[in-house]
Write a protein that holds these residues in place. Structure first.
Motif, PDB file in Angstrom:
ATOM      1  N   ILE A   1      12.090  71.405  23.092  1.00  9.39           N
ATOM      2  CA  ILE A   1      11.371  71.444  21.820  1.00  9.39           C
ATOM      3  C   ILE A   1      12.074  70.453  20.904  1.00  9.39           C
ATOM      4  O   ILE A   1      13.299  70.436  20.804  1.00  9.39           O
ATOM      5  CB  ILE A   1      11.319  72.859  21.196  1.00  9.39           C
ATOM      6  N   TYR A   2      11.277  69.576  20.287  1.00  6.92           N
ATOM      7  CA  TYR A   2      11.809  68.474  19.477  1.00  6.92           C
ATOM      8  C   TYR A   2      11.135  68.504  18.106  1.00  6.92           C
ATOM      9  O   TYR A   2       9.942  68.245  17.982  1.00  6.92           O
ATOM     10  CB  TYR A   2      11.538  67.153  20.190  1.00  6.92           C
ATOM     11  N   TYR A   3      11.924  68.856  17.088  1.00  6.29           N
ATOM     12  CA  TYR A   3      11.421  68.934  15.717  1.00  6.29           C
ATOM     13  C   TYR A   3      11.555  67.575  15.030  1.00  6.29           C
ATOM     14  O   TYR A   3      12.663  67.075  14.854  1.00  6.29           O
ATOM     15  CB  TYR A   3      12.210  69.958  14.911  1.00  6.29           C
ATOM     16  N   THR A   4      10.414  66.999  14.643  1.00  5.82           N
ATOM     17  CA  THR A   4      10.428  65.752  13.892  1.00  5.82           C
ATOM     18  C   THR A   4      10.648  66.050  12.405  1.00  5.82           C
ATOM     19  O   THR A   4      10.581  67.199  11.973  1.00  5.82           O
ATOM     20  CB  THR A   4       9.102  65.002  14.070  1.00  5.82           C
ATOM     21  N   GLY A   5      10.854  64.972  11.641  1.00  7.47           N
ATOM     22  CA  GLY A   5      11.120  65.160  10.219  1.00  7.47           C
ATOM     23  C   GLY A   5      10.066  64.557   9.308  1.00  7.47           C
ATOM     24  O   GLY A   5       8.897  64.480   9.634  1.00  7.47           O
ATOM     25  N   GLY A   6      10.545  64.112   8.158  1.00  5.34           N
ATOM     26  CA  GLY A   6       9.706  63.827   7.004  1.00  5.34           C
ATOM     27  C   GLY A   6       9.920  64.992   6.055  1.00  5.34           C
ATOM     28  O   GLY A   6      10.110  66.133   6.488  1.00  5.34           O
ATOM     29  N   HIS A   7       9.922  64.749   4.767  1.00  2.00           N
ATOM     30  CA  HIS A   7      10.276  65.818   3.825  1.00  2.00           C
ATOM     31  C   HIS A   7       9.324  67.009   3.860  1.00  2.00           C
ATOM     32  O   HIS A   7       9.691  68.111   3.486  1.00  2.00           O
ATOM     33  CB  HIS A   7      10.363  65.265   2.406  1.00  2.00           C
ATOM     34  N   GLY A   8       8.103  66.799   4.337  1.00  3.52           N
ATOM     35  CA  GLY A   8       7.152  67.905   4.386  1.00  3.52           C
ATOM     36  C   GLY A   8       7.654  69.106   5.161  1.00  3.52           C
ATOM     37  O   GLY A   8       7.325  70.255   4.838  1.00  3.52           O
ATOM     38  N   VAL A   9       8.457  68.854   6.186  1.00  2.00           N
ATOM     39  CA  VAL A   9       8.922  69.952   7.041  1.00  2.00           C
ATOM     40  C   VAL A   9       9.800  70.941   6.295  1.00  2.00           C
ATOM     41  O   VAL A   9       9.982  72.087   6.738  1.00  2.00           O
ATOM     42  CB  VAL A   9       9.680  69.426   8.288  1.00  2.00           C
TER      43      VAL A   9
END
Length: 230
Positions: free
Chosen positions: A99-107
């Motif tokens: 499982i790979y959690y991407t970012g960006g401030h929305g997360v």
């Protein structure tokens, strides 16, 4: 057997209470996606609500959007994947090795306390799979508890977008919490590079995390290296 990767992306397109756009930092997905594709891994994309994952406008700017980002952004088939992401309830965690959690401030808003994603993460981790994240993606790991009630990140080495990087990005007063401090509050051994925005990956067993947008590729490479040993 072919390895399977579960990418997690955000549904949030603005900072809560502010008319300030955010979303998925596209390169954090595409750089990893490219590396996994080279190894013919099967890849799925999930978001907390399913459906569209908005793209962080800053991630498409001239000096940030490299060939990987532009190629995927201009690929209608790939963009359809981001417009039609699956819900957590539509997948079986047993099907995935990573499982790979991407970012960006929305997360920061929709990853922190999502019970379905937390359950999937816990199960993959306890089944010997890899739990990973890049940049703000580690917000999805901060509150995950294992079957014994302990935080998954307790006494584990990890990294993620640093508070000093929030300050330098000019959004420290806009974000809802200090993710670096929260990781420390949950007894993680947080590590960062001395120079902000330098690529950095931290490995602790089956937990593999990257610090910032420039760490996605090396995080994927670390995941691949670990998978090849399993």
């Amino acid at each position: 057997m072919t390895k399977r990767i579960l990418h997690i992306v955000t549904n949030v397109d603005t900072y809560e209470g502010l008319n300030y756009p955010t979303g998925l930092w596209l390169g954090e997905l595409t750089h990893a996606y490219d590396e996994f594709e080279k190894h013919h891994y099967l890849q799925e994309i999930v978001s907390p609500l399913g459906g569209n994952s908005p793209i962080e406008p800053k991630s498409l700017k001239r000096f940030v959007a490299d060939q990987s980002v532009l190629k995927r952004k201009n690929d209608p088939n790939f963009m359809k994947l981001l417009e039609n992401t699956k819900k957590p309830s539509e997948i079986n965690w047993q099907d995935y090795d990573v499982i790979y959690y991407t970012g960006g401030h929305g997360v920061m808003w929709d990853f922190l306390d999502n019970p379905e994603l937390q359950e999937i993460t816990k199960n993959i981790y306890e089944n010997g799979g890899i739990v990973s994240s890049v940049c703000h993606g580690y917000c999805g790991l901060l509150n995950v508890r294992l079957s014994n009630g302990e935080y998954l990140i307790k006494e584990k080495k990890l990294t993620g977008f640093a508070w000093c990087e929030e300050v330098l990005a000019g959004v420290a007063k806009k974000v809802p919490y200090n993710a670096e401090q929260l990781a420390k509050d949950h007894s993680a051994f947080y590590e960062r590079k001395f120079i902000p925005f330098a690529p950095n990956v931290v490995k602790d067993g089956n937990l593999i995390t990257g610090q910032n947008p420039f760490s996605a590729r090396i995080t994927a490479e670390a995941i691949i290296e670990h998978l090849q040993k399993l």
